[in-house]
Scaffold this motif. Structure first.
Motif, PDB file in Angstrom:
ATOM      1  N   PRO A 119      33.899  40.269  32.805  1.00 45.76           N
ATOM      2  CA  PRO A 119      32.578  40.585  32.264  1.00 45.76           C
ATOM      3  C   PRO A 119      31.554  40.829  33.368  1.00 45.76           C
ATOM      4  N   PRO A 122      28.137  38.011  34.332  1.00 44.51           N
ATOM      5  CA  PRO A 122      28.427  36.842  35.180  1.00 44.51           C
ATOM      6  C   PRO A 122      28.840  37.239  36.595  1.00 44.51           C
ATOM      7  N   LEU A 123      29.611  38.330  36.715  1.00 41.79           N
ATOM      8  CA  LEU A 123      30.002  38.797  38.047  1.00 41.79           C
ATOM      9  C   LEU A 123      28.765  39.211  38.840  1.00 41.79           C
ATOM     10  N   ILE A 125      25.823  38.143  38.469  1.00 42.21           N
ATOM     11  CA  ILE A 125      25.033  36.971  38.820  1.00 42.21           C
ATOM     12  C   ILE A 125      25.595  36.283  40.059  1.00 42.21           C
ATOM     13  N   VAL A 126      26.919  36.119  40.079  1.00 40.63           N
ATOM     14  CA  VAL A 126      27.534  35.475  41.234  1.00 40.63           C
ATOM     15  C   VAL A 126      27.311  36.307  42.494  1.00 40.63           C
ATOM     16  N   ALA A 129      23.640  36.151  43.512  1.00 40.31           N
ATOM     17  CA  ALA A 129      23.187  34.869  44.039  1.00 40.31           C
ATOM     18  C   ALA A 129      23.414  34.766  45.535  1.00 40.31           C
ATOM     19  N   TYR A 130      24.427  35.472  46.036  1.00 44.22           N
ATOM     20  CA  TYR A 130      24.768  35.321  47.447  1.00 44.22           C
ATOM     21  C   TYR A 130      24.216  36.428  48.333  1.00 44.22           C
ATOM     22  N   LEU A 214      16.582  37.203  33.913  1.00 43.76           N
ATOM     23  CA  LEU A 214      17.183  35.936  34.304  1.00 43.76           C
ATOM     24  C   LEU A 214      16.504  35.351  35.538  1.00 43.76           C
TER      25      LEU A 214
ATOM     26  N   LEU B 281      23.385  29.219  32.456  1.00 48.68           N
ATOM     27  CA  LEU B 281      23.358  30.248  33.484  1.00 48.68           C
ATOM     28  C   LEU B 281      21.962  30.354  34.097  1.00 48.68           C
ATOM     29  N   TYR B 290      24.881  26.929  42.878  1.00 48.30           N
ATOM     30  CA  TYR B 290      26.016  27.834  43.070  1.00 48.30           C
ATOM     31  C   TYR B 290      27.299  27.370  42.378  1.00 48.30           C
ATOM     32  N   MET B 293      27.075  28.191  38.745  1.00 41.03           N
ATOM     33  CA  MET B 293      27.147  29.635  38.536  1.00 41.03           C
ATOM     34  C   MET B 293      28.591  30.125  38.586  1.00 41.03           C
ATOM     35  N   GLN B 294      29.285  29.658  39.641  1.00 45.27           N
ATOM     36  CA  GLN B 294      30.661  30.113  39.811  1.00 45.27           C
ATOM     37  C   GLN B 294      31.568  29.584  38.715  1.00 45.27           C
ATOM     38  N   PHE B 297      30.954  31.666  35.745  1.00 48.04           N
ATOM     39  CA  PHE B 297      31.594  32.972  35.909  1.00 48.04           C
ATOM     40  C   PHE B 297      33.068  32.889  35.525  1.00 48.04           C
TER      41      PHE B 297
END
Lengths: 586, 326, 331
Positions: A119, A122-123, A125-126, A129-130, A214, B281, B290, B293-294, B297
């Protein structure tokens, strides 16, 4: 490409969608200079719309109008950038995969499919985030999360195009791989590129707004997404300040809607089947009939009298069958020969009133056993179909329903014309299958399990299920090999002998028709130019077109010297070209 | 059977790919997000506990393959690490109940939307140019152009705050204890109605349009011509011959779109403060948590993979041709 | 004797079947050999699935055989040009495809389709390009050439498109043209014209044509020699008049009896029996359907019997008749 654009411009959907989008692009470009600074705290928080602040103020006391207008710029810029990037990535990966094939394709397809099921949000978002914050992050994240779908679409297109003969032809001509991709494949993908870009921009705007809502965007920037983020943060709902989030949402929806319209317009232009065809206006049927409309000869099973069929087109009605009259006696095989565009299939469909909505029969009568088929109402028509006249289609391949077993398709047919149980219907189906030379166990088989010849036999068995008086056969053997064709036709003649039905056999293969039929009619451009018995036509054809058709088939045995008619042939080909060219569009 | 095993193999591969992405992304990211993350613990934990904490999160000095092995080992035990926002709670515990709420809400909404949308699409194509095709389809398309969460905000504003017909937040009233009772179920349904309705509203048009388009294509085939020629009743032709065949590509599309729709419904949860994974989320994002979040995911991805597998099984049941290939 | 223009020997092409772990392969071409001389038309006749299109693709170098050799003017091209066909090969061997609706790129004009090979193979300079294009169009009977050159494929009829495809093949001034069912997608009244055009090319320019067809009647009409292909093997070959007037192989007889020609064609029974089993692995591929097959046919591949000059038949029945049995038998 130019042609595509021209057709798009004529489209209402494209016009509306294009204007809205253009409006927003202009707004994004010049708007920010016309409004106040969206980050300035200009008034008290949560003020409703007023003359000073047309759209009211935010929870911080900023001008909502300014925020909405300024937000358009970055939102659209990122949307278009991601749209372009995703299209490019998808096209590059998809075309490489589809064009190179084999191992490369295996690996790329697997990767694509994996990314397709992971999906996106979520990908994103991850990933987000970095990565360091900024508009660049948004572009990277959205592109990485969204390319897979495009790669899949482009791969399918590239595979389809690669197998087209013009690519092989370019190879044979000695063209290089790179040139084939750039000059032969890509131009054919122009419309796909266009619609993908629009679709991807739509995705990008939506996903971007979502991520920013978000809080994964740059919350200090002014975009439509951050506007909504702050609306949520500043409790716009709790304070009943609808004006804080409504303008931005409506803008997003308008942009989204305009993109949807554009993409659906492109779909309709490139795939005309999606567009509603012109529907034939219930034409005034001339009650007064010509003198030819005498009572049909007694004993005729089917009588066509002055039948005309017209298609409604954008340029007015086009007549594809013109005043055709003929009779078929009970138990007779009547052959109808003609080339593509002669109206022979249209005529066959007309006997069962199976014409598409765009076609109408403005004039003429089709009498079966004295009943005028053109005058039947819905219920009477349904009862008439198949029980009186049935049909065998050219490709039983695509005519049988792929998701039902043969037995169920027989059952449906029998049940539509009288009470029957499933068991009784299946028993009858087994009987019919045996009759056409198939194993009765096939009643439980699905169509895809049969070969082409077997399916055509099933088609014939189905056509005989209700013991109709007439079976229309529309090129039933054209897709088959000659040996299978002969087997099938011999079976048909044998069954006809036994059951006594009449056959209207439609094909372009005149020698076949002459061997098969009692009488043959020759159609040219919708007109029946000659009708006679098969023997007489073979030796004594009168009409020049019949003679031309006859001479077009080389014979096996007779010593047919190089016919001097070649010059005439070339000439006739040129004159018939415009008619056939119409059907040849993409 | 071979088909089922092949699909299962593919989903296992996809699961492995997402696990690995989850491992790689933080380590490939520019800068040192790990340090940034641990910097937030500074002052909260004893310096000597920091080393243990780093180890717990898997950021050690060991070579990457050792780290990877440890990571996989932890995952196999269902250990997704420790949440920062809920420190020292385990991520798996934090996600646990949230996932159930999300699956319940999004699952119902998606299934309802797909079913109703497909039926509308069938009717629109069957009566091409009729009122359904000419007015409802474009109206739903316009509705579908709004972001899911914005529709949720509007619905909440109008029917929650404005008219007061529905509760404003959460999945059930705080004065009720979760129990297997009718009262509780009714309360949950009342809470779920608005979020579900906003998801359905946002997605209905898409399903309708795609079903309409495949249906239109199906209507032009010889299969349909033969069905009409046989004199079958119109209802039977529409459902058993046209819709049944048009459904197949759409079910496949349904599987593909699941991830997308789920993503949208996560944002809807945030608007309604629905205690699902979406709400977690945003908590994770705001607190830069983190591990959470992970973990989310991975959990969401696995849920989508499982749903896709279920859709594949459904296709198998619907299409005799797939059964034959297997 | 000088080397034949094009000589294929023992061409073998198999494809994997089943999933990617399965190792079974299906044979599309089973050691096919033939020669094509300058100015000659050889017809390759077979039903769908007989491997005739595979052979066309192998000869046009769109596909590579697993084994066997292909000689053009005596030069073993498969060994010399391992990486694919050289420009020189493309300049000598050209192909006309079955479907003229698919073989012309819809986005390019007729002129573009002809200019490319002319430039690529240096058969024209930029200055002479236009004249050459017009001359080519006129040579295939497309006039007025100036007008037709500017058209797009969808503005032409099927017959006109196929003429453009022939002109494109002619542009490189080839020695060999492989024509893969060039008339089967055309309207009947335009077919004969395209066949005449091909016939004329062999006479006027000495081009050798391999004419691939499923239609025995047009093979008889056009070809000097004929090869009958069944399940990837050549079962009978020889002068067209010999083979069609006195067919020796049961399959050739079956095909002939199925050609819709003459009033009584539906009255004669088909000399075939319903397939009684799978195709034998070692025996004659036609054995399961052959009315004369015996145990020998199911167990060993029949050798090629040379009937008369150039007339070969691959059938056990020939040897039991005591016909000359001097052909070299592979394996």
């Amino acid at each position: 490409m130019g042609d595509l654009l021209r057709r798009l411009l004529r489209q209402r959907k494209a016009a509306v969608g294009g204007s809205i989008l253009l409006g927003f692009i202009v707004l994004a470009l010049v708007g920010p200079w016309l409004v106040m600074d969206p980050t300035d705290l200009v008034g008290r928080p949560h003020q409703p719309p007023s003359s000073a602040h047309w759209f009211g103020t935010t929870g911080q006391g900023q001008d909502v109008l300014a925020q909405t207008v300024v937000g358009a710029r970055e939102t659209l810029a990122i949307g278009f950038a991601v749209g372009a990037l995703v299209t490019l990535m998808g096209a590059l990966i998809g075309v490489t995969s589809g064009y190179l094939g084999r191992r490369v394709d295996d690996v790329l397809t697997l990767t694509t499919n994996v990314f397709l099921v992971i999906p996106g949000l979520p990908l994103a978002i991850v990933l987000g985030a970095y990565l360091p914050s900024g508009p660049f992050r948004m572009v990277v994240v959205l592109s990485l999360a969204g390319w897979a779908w495009n790669a899949r679409v482009f791969r399918a297109e590239a595979m389809a195009l690669r197998n087209r003969d013009f690519v092989s032809a370019a190879f044979v001509a000695g063209e290089s791989r790179a040139r084939i991709v750039v000059r032969e494949l890509l131009p054919n993908m122009a419309s796909l590129l266009g619609s993908s870009f629009i679709g991807n921009t739509l995705y990008a705007v939506g996903a971007q707004v979502g991520l920013e809502f978000l809080g994964l965007g740059d919350v200090g920037a002014v975009t439509w997404g951050t506007n909504l983020y702050w609306a949520g943060n500043d409790a716009a709902l709790l304070t009943r300040s609808w004006w804080v989030f409504v303008p931005t949402g409506v803008c997003i929806a308008l942009v989204g809607f305009s993109l949807t319209l554009l993409s659906s317009a492109i779909d309709e232009v490139t795939n005309p089947a999606l567009k509603a065809p012109p529907v034939a206006t219930t034409a005034v049927r001339s009650t007064q009939s010509s003198s030819a409309d005498a009572a049909p000869p007694s004993g005729a099973l089917l009588s066509l009298r002055d039948v005309c069929i017209e298609y409604a087109t954008e340029r007015g009605p086009s007549r594809v069958v013109d005043s055709v009259s003929f009779d078929i006696a009970p138990g007779e095989v009547f052959g109808l020969a003609g080339e593509s565009g002669s109206g022979k299939s249209t005529l066959g469909y007309a006997l069962l009133r199976l014409l598409p909505p765009a076609a109408s029969i403005p004039q003429g009568r089709i009498l079966l056993d004295g009943t005028d088929v053109t005058a039947l109402d819905e219920t009477a028509l349904r009862a008439y179909r198949w029980s009186q006249v049935s049909m065998v289609f050219q490709s039983a391949m695509s005519a049988l329903n792929p998701v039902l077993t043969l037995g169920d398709q027989f059952h449906d047919t029998l049940a539509a014309h009288g009470r029957t149980t499933r068991a009784a219907a299946h028993a009858r189906a087994r009987e019919l299958l045996t009759m056409v030379g198939l194993a009765p166990q096939l009643v439980d088989a699905w169509p895809h399990q049969l070969s082409g010849g077997m399916r055509q036999r099933v088609g014939i068995a189905l056509a005989l299920a209700l013991e109709p008086k007439l079976v229309v056969m529309d090129e039933p053997t054209t897709a088959l090999d000659v040996v299978v064709q002969k087997e099938l036709l011999q079976r048909v003649l044998e069954l006809k002998q036994r059951l006594g039905f009449a056959v209207l056999f439609i094909t372009h293969d005149l020698p076949l028709l002459l061997a098969l039929s009692n009488r043959v009619g020759i159609l040219q451009g919708g007109k029946l130019v000659e009708v006679d018995t098969a023997e007489r036509l073979r030796t004594d054809a009168r009409h020049p077109y019949t003679r031309l058709l006859l001479s077009s088939f080389p014979h096996l045995s007779a010593a047919d010297a190089q016919v001097p008619a070649d010059v005439a042939l070339a000439a006739s080909e040129r004159t018939t070209a415009p008619a056939t060219a119409q059907g040849g569009g993409r | 059977m071979a088909y089922v095993l092949r699909r299962l193999g593919f989903y296992l591969l996809a699961a492995w790919a997402s696990l690995t992405l989850n491992f790689v992304i933080p380590r490939l990211a520019p800068g040192d997000p790990a340090s940034a993350m641990f910097a937030r613990f500074e002052g909260r934990v004893q310096p000597e506990a920091m080393v243990a904490l780093r180890a717990a999160f898997g950021f050690t000095e060991a070579p990457w393959y050792v780290q990877y092995a440890t990571y996989l080992k932890h995952l196999l035990r269902g250990d997704l690490g420790l949440s920062y926002a809920y420190y020292p709670a385990r991520v798996s515990e934090v996600i646990g109940t949230g996932l159930l709420w999300t699956l319940g809400l999004a699952g119902c909404a998606v299934v309802i939307s797909f079913t109703v949308g497909s039926m509308l699409g069938v009717l629109a194509a069957w009566n091409r140019g009729g009122w359904l095709d000419a007015t409802v389809a474009p109206a739903l398309a316009f509705l579908g152009a709004f972001p899911y969460f914005w529709l949720a905000m509007l619905a909440l504003y109008l029917f929650g705050f404005g008219l007061g017909w529905f509760p404003l937040r959460h999945a059930y009233s705080h004065d009720l204890e979760p129990a297997l009772s009718f009262t509780f179920a009714a309360d949950v349904a009342r809470h779920a109605f608005l979020p579900a309705a906003s998801i359905v509203g946002a997605t209905l048009g898409g399903w309708m349009l795609s079903m309409r388009n495949t249906m239109v294509a199906t209507l032009g085939t010889d299969t349909l011509r033969l069905a009409h020629a046989k004199g079958l009743p119109p209802r039977q032709v529409m459902l058993r011959y046209a819709a049944r065949n048009a459904l197949l590509p759409n079910v496949t599309g349904f599987g593909m779109a699941l991830g997308f729709v789920l993503s949208g419904s996560l944002l809807t949860e945030i608007v309604f403060s629905y205690p699902g994974t979406g709400y977690l989320l945003i908590l994770a994002v705001r607190n830069q948590d983190y591990p959470l979040m992970q973990g989310l995911f991975l959990t969401i991805t696995f849920a989508v993979l499982a749903a896709n597998f279920a859709v594949d099984l459904l296709c198998l049941w619907l299409d005799p041709r797939t059964r034959a290939h297997g | 004797m000088s080397a034949p223009l094009l000589e294929a020997s023992e061409l073998l092409r198999t494809v994997p079947v089943g999933g990617f772990l399965s190792r079974s392969r299906r044979t599309l071409l089973n050691r096919v050999s033939f020669t094509l001389e300058r100015g000659e038309i050889v017809a390759l006749v077979g039903e769908s699935g007989s491997g005739k299109s595979t052979l066309a693709r192998v000869l046009a170098r769109l596909d590579t055989p697993d084994a066997g050799s292909l000689r053009l003017g005596g030069e073993d091209v498969l060994t010399v040009e391992r990486g694919g066909a050289s420009l020189a090969y493309r300049g000598r061997v050209q192909m006309v495809f079955q479907d003229p609706f698919a073989s012309l790129n819809p986005v390019h004009t007729v002129a573009h389709h002809l200019e490319r090979p002319l430039l690529r193979h240096r058969r024209a300079t930029r200055a002479s390009l236009k004249d050459r294009v017009h001359a080519l169009l006129e040579s295939v009977g497309l006039t007025p050439a100036e007008q037709l050159a500017q058209r797009y494929p969808h503005e032409l009829s099927g017959g006109q498109r196929q003429r453009v495809a022939v002109a494109r093949a002619l542009a490189v001034e080839p020695d060999v043209i492989i024509a893969d069912e060039p008339t089967s997608m055309l309207d009947v009244s335009t077919r004969r014209g395209v066949l005449q055009l091909l016939r004329g090319l062999t006479r006027e320019r000495g081009i050798g044509i391999l004419f691939i067809t499923h239609d025995l009647a047009s093979a008889r009409h056009l070809a000097d020699r004929v090869l009958v292909l069944y399940a990837g093997s050549v079962v009978e070959s020889g002068k067209t008049s010999d083979v069609l007037a006195a067919p020796r192989h049961p399959y050739t007889r079956l095909l002939l009896s199925a050609v819709p020609d003459g009033a009584d064609f539906l009255d004669t029974p088909l000399p075939v029996r319903p397939a009684t089993g799978p195709m034998p692995v070692f025996g004659c591929p036609f054995a399961p359907r052959c009315p004369h097959a015996d145990a020998r046919c199911h167990s060993t591949l029949p050798p090629s019997h040379v009937q008369a000059a150039d007339h070969t038949v691959r059938c056990h029945l020939e040897s039991s008749k005591g016909a000359s049995d001097n052909a070299a038998v592979p394996q």
